[in-house]
Design a protein around this motif. Structure first.
Motif, PDB file in Angstrom:
ATOM      1  N   VAL A 282       0.868  -1.172   0.000  1.00 39.47           N
ATOM      2  CA  VAL A 282       0.000   0.000   0.000  1.00 39.47           C
ATOM      3  C   VAL A 282       0.905   1.222   0.000  1.00 39.47           C
ATOM      4  N   MET A 283       0.699   2.114  -0.942  1.00 39.30           N
ATOM      5  CA  MET A 283       1.479   3.351  -0.978  1.00 39.30           C
ATOM      6  C   MET A 283       0.621   4.445  -0.366  1.00 39.30           C
ATOM      7  N   GLY A 284       0.804   4.672   0.918  1.00 37.36           N
ATOM      8  CA  GLY A 284      -0.004   5.647   1.629  1.00 37.36           C
ATOM      9  C   GLY A 284       0.678   6.990   1.659  1.00 37.36           C
TER      10      GLY A 284
ATOM     11  N   ARG B   2       3.662  -8.349   2.768  1.00 31.00           N
ATOM     12  CA  ARG B   2       3.194  -7.114   2.175  1.00 31.00           C
ATOM     13  C   ARG B   2       3.985  -5.955   2.756  1.00 31.00           C
ATOM     14  N   ALA B   3       3.833  -4.798   2.142  1.00 30.65           N
ATOM     15  CA  ALA B   3       4.587  -3.629   2.566  1.00 30.65           C
ATOM     16  C   ALA B   3       3.674  -2.423   2.583  1.00 30.65           C
ATOM     17  N   LEU B   4       3.949  -1.516   3.500  1.00 30.40           N
ATOM     18  CA  LEU B   4       3.277  -0.220   3.535  1.00 30.40           C
ATOM     19  C   LEU B   4       4.355   0.833   3.319  1.00 30.40           C
ATOM     20  N   MET B   5       4.320   1.501   2.179  1.00 30.76           N
ATOM     21  CA  MET B   5       5.288   2.544   1.870  1.00 30.76           C
ATOM     22  C   MET B   5       4.620   3.889   2.096  1.00 30.76           C
TER      23      MET B   5
ATOM     24  N   TYR C 115      -4.032   3.469   7.158  1.00 27.95           N
ATOM     25  CA  TYR C 115      -3.971   3.030   5.772  1.00 27.95           C
ATOM     26  C   TYR C 115      -4.459   1.602   5.536  1.00 27.95           C
ATOM     27  N   LEU C 116      -4.353   0.753   6.558  1.00 28.64           N
ATOM     28  CA  LEU C 116      -4.682  -0.659   6.361  1.00 28.64           C
ATOM     29  C   LEU C 116      -5.875  -1.115   7.184  1.00 28.64           C
TER      30      LEU C 116
END
Length: 449
Positions: free
Chosen positions: A92-94, A312-315, A365-366
């Motif tokens: 997710v690109m927050g 997963r990744a949160l950028m 964001y998630l």
């Protein structure tokens, strides 16, 4: 198949690159000796970095660039290494800029497609596609310009400051992928990650761009498997042999001098492979003429009670956090390069600050409540953690280094470079490392032919 009489291969460096190449050469029938300054195949980080014994489970972020499946194809030949070493992932690109919602990106579909689809209208999508494609072929001198400044997200009042989603996305990726401030990353370097080529943008069935690698499987299963195969193929491992210098004639390396007093005299048909990080490589062979400018990776790892279902990744551009990686029971936080840690603040206080920010970001964001994954009565208290402040193995891509790579050659006819020094079309990461190993294998086969 090359015979043992063809000469011996001396591989300096027992990291992932060196051990992989030594194993391949030994299975090819060559007489191989692998030298390592410590104990070969002890637990290491995903990209060959060493960690302290008590922290060997703390891994580097597992998201990596592999558009052609080089890493998966290499390990497919070893049935004893689990297939789940390499898995698809998403992020997710927050970015929270210009009142835009965060972009949910499947890393198997590619970042460029996600950025293009975020634009409203055919014209804006075409323009974004064109600018992304152009960055692939930009000059190495052009830096990534970020609209952000340190502390931009210190308060929510600043979160909706007008900005360019596209440019901020590049900045986040530069920070996360290359362990360096965004302004030091060239558009050409990042463009090659974002956009494989124009044909790929238009393709209906595209190649995956990013995947996830499980560092525990790599460290605890893959490397020991390579060690066993190297020994089974007749190779030799010499531990605690740190390279000091190399003597040479004008054309050939003639002697390997190690810091423990060991000297290895090279025969005319022997080959030497230097599988070293940039700094020791430059120290050992100053003739290369490339000065290392290592980046630094600062991260905080938290151990959670409840595992995550998939990587997963949160950028996210934040004044503390630049990216969060979720894998199994670990939450790995890559810290913002501009963050200054006060000398008066101890690690526990710092961990609590980072944890509180992660809780807020994941909820924002998630819609993910991290407190449910923590043991103990105080759900707001930071869980078990480890702070890592380590030198990343790859040099920062300054314009001088980027230009030098195009002309980088081993100084002698029987010396070869492998692993940490890549050609311009290879991006730092496991895929580039394995690509470098395969290229070196081909050069050695030609040398011994």
């Amino acid at each position: 198949m090359t015979s043992f009489g063809s000469g011996r291969v001396h591989v300096i460096g027992g990291g992932l690159a060196g051990s992989t190449l030594a194993t391949c050469m030994a299975e090819d029938g060559l007489d191989v000796t692998l030298y390592d300054e410590s104990e070969p195949f002890e637990s290491r980080w995903t990209r060959g970095m060493q960690t302290a014994p008590e922290s060997h489970k703390a891994a580097e972020p597992e998201i990596f660039y592999d558009p052609r499946g080089v890493v998966a194809a290499f390990f497919a030949r070893y049935p004893e290494i689990p297939k789940k070493l390499i898995r698809p992932t998403h992020c997710v690109m927050g970015l929270k800029r210009g009142r835009r919602k965060p972009a949910i990106v499947s890393l198997d579909e590619g970042i460029s497609r996600a950025l293009i689809s975020r634009r409203i209208g055919t014209t804006m999508r075409a323009y974004t596609a064109f600018t992304l494609w152009r960055q692939r072929y930009a000059s190495e001198e052009e830096r990534v310009a970020s609209t952000l400044s340190p502390g931009t997200f210190a308060t929510d009042d600043k979160a909706f400051k007008s900005g360019t989603y596209h440019r901020d996305a590049l900045s986040v990726l530069a920070e996360s992928l290359f362990s360096m401030p965004a302004h030091r990353c060239s558009k050409a370097l990042l463009g090659r990650v974002l956009v494989p080529d124009l044909r790929e943008i238009l393709a209906r069935h595209h190649e995956p761009v990013f995947s996830a690698i499980d560092p525990i499987i790599l460290n605890d299963i893959a490397l020991p498997a390579l060690r066993d195969r190297l020994l089974a193929a007749g190779g030799t491992i010499k531990a605690h042999t740190k390279l000091g210098d190399i003597d040479s004639t004008s054309e050939y390396a003639t002697d390997l001098l190690f810091e423990d007093g060991t000297q290895v005299v090279l025969k005319p048909n022997d080959a030497v492979v230097l599988a070293l990080h940039p700094k020791p490589l430059c120290d050992a062979v100053p003739d290369i003429g490339i000065s290392a400018a290592p980046a630094y990776r600062r991260s905080m790892t938290f151990e959670l009670r409840q595992p995550f279902a998939e990587p997963r990744a949160l950028m996210v551009n934040d004044d503390i956090v630049r990216a969060i990686y979720f894998n199994r029971r670990r939450l790995q936080v890559a810290l913002n390069s501009s963050l200054q840690l006060p000398a008066s603040q101890d690690t526990a206080q710092f961990a609590q600050l980072v944890w509180q920010r992660c809780v807020w970001l994941c909820e924002q964001y998630l819609a993910l409540d991290l407190s449910t994954r923590v043991d103990g009565d105080d759900k707001n208290q930071a869980p078990g953690h480890l702070f890592l402040n380590a030198q990343a193995p790859f040099p920062e891509m300054t314009p001088g280094i980027a230009a030098a790579r195009q002309h980088l050659r081993a100084p002698w006819k029987n010396a070869f470079l492998c692993g940490e020094v890549f050609t311009p079309d290879q991006l730092p990461g496991p895929a580039a490392l394995f690509s470098s190993v395969l290229d070196t294998c081909r050069m050695l086969q030609k040398f011994f032919a």
